[in-house]
Design a protein around this motif. Structure first.
Motif, PDB file in Angstrom:
ATOM      1  N   ALA B 185       0.828  -1.212   0.000  1.00  0.00           N
ATOM      2  CA  ALA B 185       0.000   0.000   0.000  1.00  0.00           C
ATOM      3  C   ALA B 185       0.862   1.261   0.000  1.00  0.00           C
ATOM      4  CB  ALA B 185      -0.924  -0.017   1.210  1.00  0.00           C
ATOM      5  N   GLY B 186       1.975   1.199   0.741  1.00  0.00           N
ATOM      6  CA  GLY B 186       2.857   2.365   0.815  1.00  0.00           C
ATOM      7  C   GLY B 186       3.383   2.760  -0.551  1.00  0.00           C
ATOM      8  N   LEU B 187       3.592   1.777  -1.406  1.00  0.00           N
ATOM      9  CA  LEU B 187       4.104   2.056  -2.740  1.00  0.00           C
ATOM     10  C   LEU B 187       2.997   2.466  -3.698  1.00  0.00           C
ATOM     11  CD1 LEU B 187       6.730  -0.738  -3.266  1.00  0.00           C
ATOM     12  CD2 LEU B 187       7.120   1.718  -3.410  1.00  0.00           C
ATOM     13  N   LEU B 188       1.827   1.880  -3.504  1.00  0.00           N
ATOM     14  CA  LEU B 188       0.722   2.171  -4.426  1.00  0.00           C
ATOM     15  C   LEU B 188       0.321   3.640  -4.366  1.00  0.00           C
ATOM     16  CD1 LEU B 188      -1.618  -0.926  -4.113  1.00  0.00           C
ATOM     17  CD2 LEU B 188      -0.228  -0.222  -6.053  1.00  0.00           C
ATOM     18  N   ILE B 189       0.572   4.264  -3.220  1.00  0.00           N
ATOM     19  CA  ILE B 189       0.233   5.684  -3.075  1.00  0.00           C
ATOM     20  C   ILE B 189       0.923   6.509  -4.154  1.00  0.00           C
ATOM     21  CG2 ILE B 189       0.683   7.685  -1.585  1.00  0.00           C
ATOM     22  CD1 ILE B 189       0.094   5.883   0.781  1.00  0.00           C
ATOM     23  N   LEU B 190       2.164   6.122  -4.485  1.00  0.00           N
ATOM     24  CA  LEU B 190       2.938   6.959  -5.411  1.00  0.00           C
ATOM     25  C   LEU B 190       2.308   7.053  -6.804  1.00  0.00           C
ATOM     26  CD1 LEU B 190       6.410   5.799  -4.136  1.00  0.00           C
ATOM     27  CD2 LEU B 190       5.372   8.047  -3.769  1.00  0.00           C
ATOM     28  N   PRO B 191       2.066   5.922  -7.489  1.00  0.00           N
ATOM     29  CA  PRO B 191       1.406   6.061  -8.793  1.00  0.00           C
ATOM     30  C   PRO B 191      -0.023   6.593  -8.667  1.00  0.00           C
ATOM     31  CG  PRO B 191       1.607   3.750  -8.203  1.00  0.00           C
ATOM     32  CD  PRO B 191       2.416   4.527  -7.204  1.00  0.00           C
ATOM     33  N   ALA B 192      -0.666   6.305  -7.538  1.00  0.00           N
ATOM     34  CA  ALA B 192      -2.036   6.799  -7.370  1.00  0.00           C
ATOM     35  C   ALA B 192      -2.051   8.319  -7.303  1.00  0.00           C
ATOM     36  CB  ALA B 192      -2.661   6.202  -6.114  1.00  0.00           C
ATOM     37  N   ILE B 193      -1.103   8.893  -6.557  1.00  0.00           N
ATOM     38  CA  ILE B 193      -1.024  10.357  -6.480  1.00  0.00           C
ATOM     39  C   ILE B 193      -0.710  10.931  -7.855  1.00  0.00           C
ATOM     40  CG2 ILE B 193       0.393  12.274  -5.614  1.00  0.00           C
ATOM     41  CD1 ILE B 193       0.677  10.742  -2.992  1.00  0.00           C
ATOM     42  N   PHE B 194       0.240  10.301  -8.531  1.00  0.00           N
ATOM     43  CA  PHE B 194       0.636  10.793  -9.842  1.00  0.00           C
ATOM     44  C   PHE B 194      -0.535  10.726 -10.821  1.00  0.00           C
ATOM     45  CE2 PHE B 194       2.551  10.783 -13.988  1.00  0.00           C
ATOM     46  CZ  PHE B 194       3.541  11.736 -13.863  1.00  0.00           C
ATOM     47  N   LEU B 195      -1.256   9.590 -10.770  1.00  0.00           N
ATOM     48  CA  LEU B 195      -2.403   9.428 -11.672  1.00  0.00           C
ATOM     49  C   LEU B 195      -3.464  10.495 -11.397  1.00  0.00           C
ATOM     50  CD1 LEU B 195      -4.084   7.842 -13.768  1.00  0.00           C
ATOM     51  CD2 LEU B 195      -4.893   6.402 -11.900  1.00  0.00           C
ATOM     52  N   THR B 196      -3.733  10.731 -10.124  1.00  0.00           N
ATOM     53  CA  THR B 196      -4.733  11.738  -9.767  1.00  0.00           C
ATOM     54  C   THR B 196      -4.306  13.107 -10.290  1.00  0.00           C
ATOM     55  OG1 THR B 196      -5.072  10.469  -7.759  1.00  0.00           O
ATOM     56  CG2 THR B 196      -6.090  12.644  -7.852  1.00  0.00           C
ATOM     57  N   ALA B 197      -3.040  13.443 -10.044  1.00  0.00           N
ATOM     58  CA  ALA B 197      -2.548  14.758 -10.469  1.00  0.00           C
ATOM     59  C   ALA B 197      -2.651  14.904 -11.981  1.00  0.00           C
ATOM     60  CB  ALA B 197      -1.102  14.932 -10.014  1.00  0.00           C
ATOM     61  N   ILE B 198      -2.214  13.882 -12.693  1.00  0.00           N
ATOM     62  CA  ILE B 198      -2.187  13.994 -14.150  1.00  0.00           C
ATOM     63  C   ILE B 198      -3.619  13.989 -14.707  1.00  0.00           C
ATOM     64  CG2 ILE B 198      -2.048  11.568 -14.919  1.00  0.00           C
ATOM     65  CD1 ILE B 198       0.615  13.524 -16.210  1.00  0.00           C
ATOM     66  N   ALA B 199      -4.512  13.265 -14.051  1.00  0.00           N
ATOM     67  CA  ALA B 199      -5.898  13.230 -14.513  1.00  0.00           C
ATOM     68  C   ALA B 199      -6.545  14.593 -14.326  1.00  0.00           C
ATOM     69  CB  ALA B 199      -6.676  12.157 -13.755  1.00  0.00           C
ATOM     70  N   VAL B 200      -6.339  15.198 -13.166  1.00  0.00           N
ATOM     71  CA  VAL B 200      -6.937  16.519 -12.906  1.00  0.00           C
ATOM     72  C   VAL B 200      -6.354  17.546 -13.865  1.00  0.00           C
ATOM     73  CG1 VAL B 200      -7.077  18.375 -11.214  1.00  0.00           C
ATOM     74  CG2 VAL B 200      -7.472  16.009 -10.507  1.00  0.00           C
ATOM     75  N   MET B 201      -5.024  17.533 -13.995  1.00  0.00           N
ATOM     76  CA  MET B 201      -4.375  18.526 -14.868  1.00  0.00           C
ATOM     77  C   MET B 201      -4.850  18.395 -16.306  1.00  0.00           C
ATOM     78  SD  MET B 201      -0.515  18.345 -13.435  1.00  0.00           S
ATOM     79  CE  MET B 201       0.332  19.881 -13.574  1.00  0.00           C
ATOM     80  N   SER B 202      -4.908  17.162 -16.811  1.00  0.00           N
ATOM     81  CA  SER B 202      -5.263  17.009 -18.224  1.00  0.00           C
ATOM     82  C   SER B 202      -6.751  17.248 -18.456  1.00  0.00           C
ATOM     83  CB  SER B 202      -4.853  15.633 -18.745  1.00  0.00           C
ATOM     84  OG  SER B 202      -5.414  14.627 -17.946  1.00  0.00           O
ATOM     85  N   ALA B 203      -7.584  16.918 -17.465  1.00  0.00           N
ATOM     86  CA  ALA B 203      -9.022  17.158 -17.636  1.00  0.00           C
ATOM     87  C   ALA B 203      -9.305  18.651 -17.635  1.00  0.00           C
ATOM     88  CB  ALA B 203      -9.804  16.454 -16.534  1.00  0.00           C
TER      89      ALA B 203
END
Lengths: 313, 547
Positions: B185-203
């Motif tokens: 779980a500690g590692l999954l946070i990293l791509p999850a944060i990145f995905l959220t950021a990139i999704a918000v930015m691109s949307a």
């Protein structure tokens, strides 16, 4: 209303069935663990077919003929599960797995006498996809018409109690073993670093999900305990090119010797006792064979068996 | 589409690239041939740069070719080659389906300072010896790989597993259950944060990420502003209707001045088709200096495109910085080599660069076969997770801090749930940047990535007095064998010279909670001895039954 005549008929039929498939009745009988059997068995002796010097398929046909043919084990409409040894990601010539030609031929034989389905699986040691493919067994079994089933799917295993187990009281067993009408055990003969030999009895470690606990508790005793739950109707050993060192995985083909032998029997302890001899061991050297004999799961005293030896060349 | 053949070509290429990458990364069943991911990843800029810095290879050629393409065509890379770039277009399009009105992105001023902070920050960190770490964090390709490999792949596995029962009931055995390989779980946070950021930015803002944070985008922007072919507005035809703005995902068309910021334009060609007046062209622009064609009405534009001494100086720094980085990394590659030679001679290793990892003989984590050494591996790997997706046994897992902070997300071999399959060389076959060099089966089977230690005090055979030897059973090189012990028992015996550190013994050992045989990684991989045995003798006289 059950007449006396009916009763006699049923009893005779039952008796005939059980004598045909050897001592399969001990499967259901809650026999107490007692002292080793020393006296010769009363009633018909179990047959051990030992064939030499033919190709694998011919030897299998000859061995089955000695046991009454495949039709003695498989009736029309029955479901069959075949459990080869598909433990290791190795090609057939390495002798780490049952030879695909034997599995394929066995599947075809079962279907030829009207089996409804024939399934093949193993809980492999190496990664199962690679192992099924590289052992050649998946292709051979499928080509012959079998259903090749995933042995690495925990949801296909069911927890069962083993009331007569000495140390193994429960195990998660593959549903194919629990649900199929006919169970055929067809390992390859190999040396083993800890149990000295792996043949029919040890091959059944591949029908349970969690083997680690067996290693922790008492490997040999657990192997024997599982047999109190369910014994295969038919056991066949591929000893054409057995691995005689570095087993059970082996390193190279140099670990194998050409022996051109095949064994078949309804008695799983007897066939393993004979297999031990093939590897130059006494049956008593193989602790689980000894325990199996003591628990009356079969006989390791080959002199009290009906051994039918045939040399095809 | 035919009205705009350039866009058609761009979209076709992007769909191909995106589908290929996604398949390679999401592949939970080994459908994709190893060559697919490997070949596609070779088009990627950062793996190419790593290859260039560590001494050539196909990746280096791609890096140079990619730069030349940017100099000729502009940032077509960001539009059709970079999977993260294409992914942002996909998100923007999907988010559009949920909007009543099409989102209008007006011209925006460039984040020149921010862009350079990220680019030069990355360069600076790389120069400080944390190259792999910096690249791994910001490389768009690797980030896309991690999003798919760490998030989408396990989700798809779960979906697959949920339909297995129905498929099997219908007689379909080709759909089967696959182990779900979630990272911690500690590692999954990293791509999850990145995905959220990139999704918000691109949307919300189209290619904002590419034009503010992405160091590859910024680096290519520095080149593409001088590219031969550039999007240009024909001022005589332009009616300032704004159609082109509506189609621009990079917010780089300034209608007031009639200019397009070539450093931010990702060459998507949408605007060309959007213009009803045929007023936008993809035009050869080397005839005139860019500064003379475009007036500089406001300060921001002027800053971006007018040459001034400061900018000249800045570009010079860029060039020298890149050179210095290359020299530094190349020097370290040499150092690694001499170091490993030194190790072979002296049998020990020494610290050769200041990091959090103790670079002694032992590596805190086991690095993949082909990595050569932990230090070299961490220098080269961008943590794209192509190998993790391709690994058939799931023994390759992203590291948390096992390699130290520097090794965050880099693949390591995790023996608690699996082991390295003896006959498999897939990780080296897919790796695009030479972090895991491809090994032949023969080479791999003697490559010592770690060494097992046997703790007989914990061994079942001793503590329980019963047979086990699961370690020896699984050992592919027969480094672990057995010897007679006690009452007809067999006790494991280990020959470390034969051990390659595959972890099969550790995986198989049933002792809990701490195993009785444990593999420790080697900081510099070595060559194990190979046990060659003659034909085994027959146990019985040949030709008869022994019973």
């Amino acid at each position: 209303m059950k007449t006396r005549r009916d009763f006699v008929k049923t009893s005779l039929a039952l008796g005939a069935t059980f004598s045909l498939v050897g001592n399969l009745n001990s499967l259901f009988a809650a026999e107490p663990v007692t002292t080793p059997t020393t006296s010769a068995p009363t009633g018909p002796k179990s047959v051990l077919a030992a064939i030499r010097d033919g190709d694998r398929v011919t030897m299998l046909d000859k061995a089955l003929a000695e046991l009454g043919g495949i039709q003695a084990f498989v009736k029309p409409g029955q479901t069959v599960v075949i459990k080869p040894n598909i433990g290791w990601n190795a090609s057939p010539e390495r002798g780490a797995n049952t030879h695909p030609s034997i599995v394929g031929h066995l599947v075809a034989l079962c279907l030829s006498v009207g089996a409804k389905t024939v399934s093949v699986f193993d809980n492999t040691c190496d990664q199962w996809r690679e192992t099924y493919v590289n052992s050649g067994i998946e292709k051979a079994a499928k080509d012959a018409g079998a259903i090749v089933v995933n042995g690495k799917d925990e949801t296909l295993y069911r927890e069962v109690e083993i009331p007569n187990g000495v140390k193994l009281k429960t195990a998660k067993v593959h549903s194919l073993i629990l649900d199929s009408d006919v169970f055929i055990n067809v390992p390859v003969l190999k040396h083993h670093q800890s149990t000295l030999m792996t043949a029919c009895m040890k091959n059944l470690m591949g029908i349970v999900w969690e083997r680690g606990v067996w290693h922790r508790v008492d490997l040999h005793q657990c192997i024997a305990d599982l047999l109190t739950l369910h014994k295969p109707a038919l056991n066949i050993i591929d000893a054409y090119h057995p691995m005689v060192r570095n087993g059970p995985r082996g390193k190279t083909v140099e670990d194998c010797v050409e022996m051109r032998t095949l064994l078949a029997s309804t008695d799983i302890v007897a066939i393993d006792a004979a297999a031990a001899k093939l590897l130059g061991r006494n049956p008593t050297d193989i602790t689980h064979v000894k325990i199996g004999h003591e628990m009356k799961l079969g006989r390791m005293d080959l002199e009290n068996l009906d051994v039918r030896r045939h040399k095809l060349a | 589409m035919l009205r705009n053949p350039l866009k058609f070509a761009r979209v076709a290429l992007a769909v191909f690239v995106f589908a290929g990458f996604t398949l390679a990364f999401v592949d939970f069943r080994g459908f994709a041939p190893p060559k697919l991911g490997h070949a596609l990843a070779h088009t990627q800029y950062v793996p190419g740069l790593v290859s260039l810095l560590v001494g050539g290879g196909a990746g280096a050629v791609i890096f140079v070719v990619g730069t030349v393409i940017a100099l000729v065509l502009g940032r077509i890379y960001c539009s059709a080659i970079c999977p993260l770039g294409i992914f942002q277009d996909v998100i923007a399009r999907i988010s559009g389906w949920f909007r009543k009105k099409k989102k209008f992105l007006p011209y925006a001023k460039p984040f020149t300072k921010l862009r350079h902070v990220f680019l030069w920050g990355t360069v600076a960190v790389a120069l400080a010896g944390w190259g792999g770490f910096a690249l791994a964090l910001l490389d768009p390709y690797s980030n896309y790989g991690r999003i798919v490999s760490m998030l989408a792949r396990p989700l798809l596995t779960v979906a697959n597993n949920s339909i297995v029962v129905f498929a099997n009931a219908a007689g379909i055995q080709s759909i089967y259950r696959v182990d779900t390989a979630w990272a911690s779980a500690g590692l999954l946070i990293l791509p999850a944060i990145f995905l959220t950021a990139i999704a918000v930015m691109s949307a919300l803002r189209g290619r904002l990420y590419c034009n503010s944070i992405c160091p590859v985008g910024t680096a290519l922007g520095l080149v593409s502003r001088f590219s031969a072919l550039r999007i240009a507005i024909d001022k005589t035809a332009c009616t300032k209707c704004g159609d082109c703005l509506r189609s621009c995902k990079a917010q780089c068309i300034d209608l007031r001045t009639g200019t397009v910021d070539a450093s931010r334009c990702v060459a998507c060609y949408n605007c060309i088709g959007a213009c009803d007046e045929q007023g936008i062209h993809y035009r050869f622009s080397w005839k005139k200096s860019p500064t003379t064609t475009t007036p500089a009405p406001d300060l921001a534009t002027a800053k971006a495109i007018t040459p001034n001494p400061q900018r000249r100086e800045f570009l010079a720094t860029l060039a020298s910085g890149a050179l210095a980085g290359a020299t530094s990394l190349a020097a370290r590659a040499d150092d690694d080599e001499t170091n490993s030679e030194h190790n072979q001679h002296c049998g020990h290793s020494r610290r050769h660069k200041p990091t959090l990892v103790i670079k002694g003989e032992d590596s805190p984590a086991v690095s993949p076969p082909g990595a050569a050494s932990t230090a070299q591996f961490l220098d080269r790997c961008t943590a794209c997770h192509l190998c993790i997706s391709a690994c058939p046994t799931h023994v390759l897992q992203p590291a948390l801090f096992e390699y130290g902070l520097e090794g965050l997300l880099r693949p390591k071999l995790e023996y608690s749930k699996s082991y390295c399959l003896f006959e498999c060389t897939r990780c080296g076959e897919v790796c695009p940047d030479g972090a895991i060099t491809p090994l032949s089966i023969e080479k791999k089977s003697v490559t010592q990535i770690g060494v097992a230690d046997l703790y007989l005090g914990q061994c079942v055979v001793r503590t329980n007095g019963t047979d086990c030897a699961a370690c020896s059973e699984h050992c592919p090189t027969k480094a672990v064998t057995t010897r007679p012990f006690g009452d007809n028992l067999r006790l494991p015996v280990l020959d470390q010279n034969l051990c390659i550190g595959c972890g099969a013994c550790e995986y198989a050992c049933p002792v809990k909670p701490v195993k009785a045989i444990i593999v420790t990684g080697r900081s510099t991989h070595a060559q194990a001895q190979k046990l060659v045995e003659k034909q085994a003798p027959a146990p019985n006289p040949v030709g008869d039954f022994p019973f």
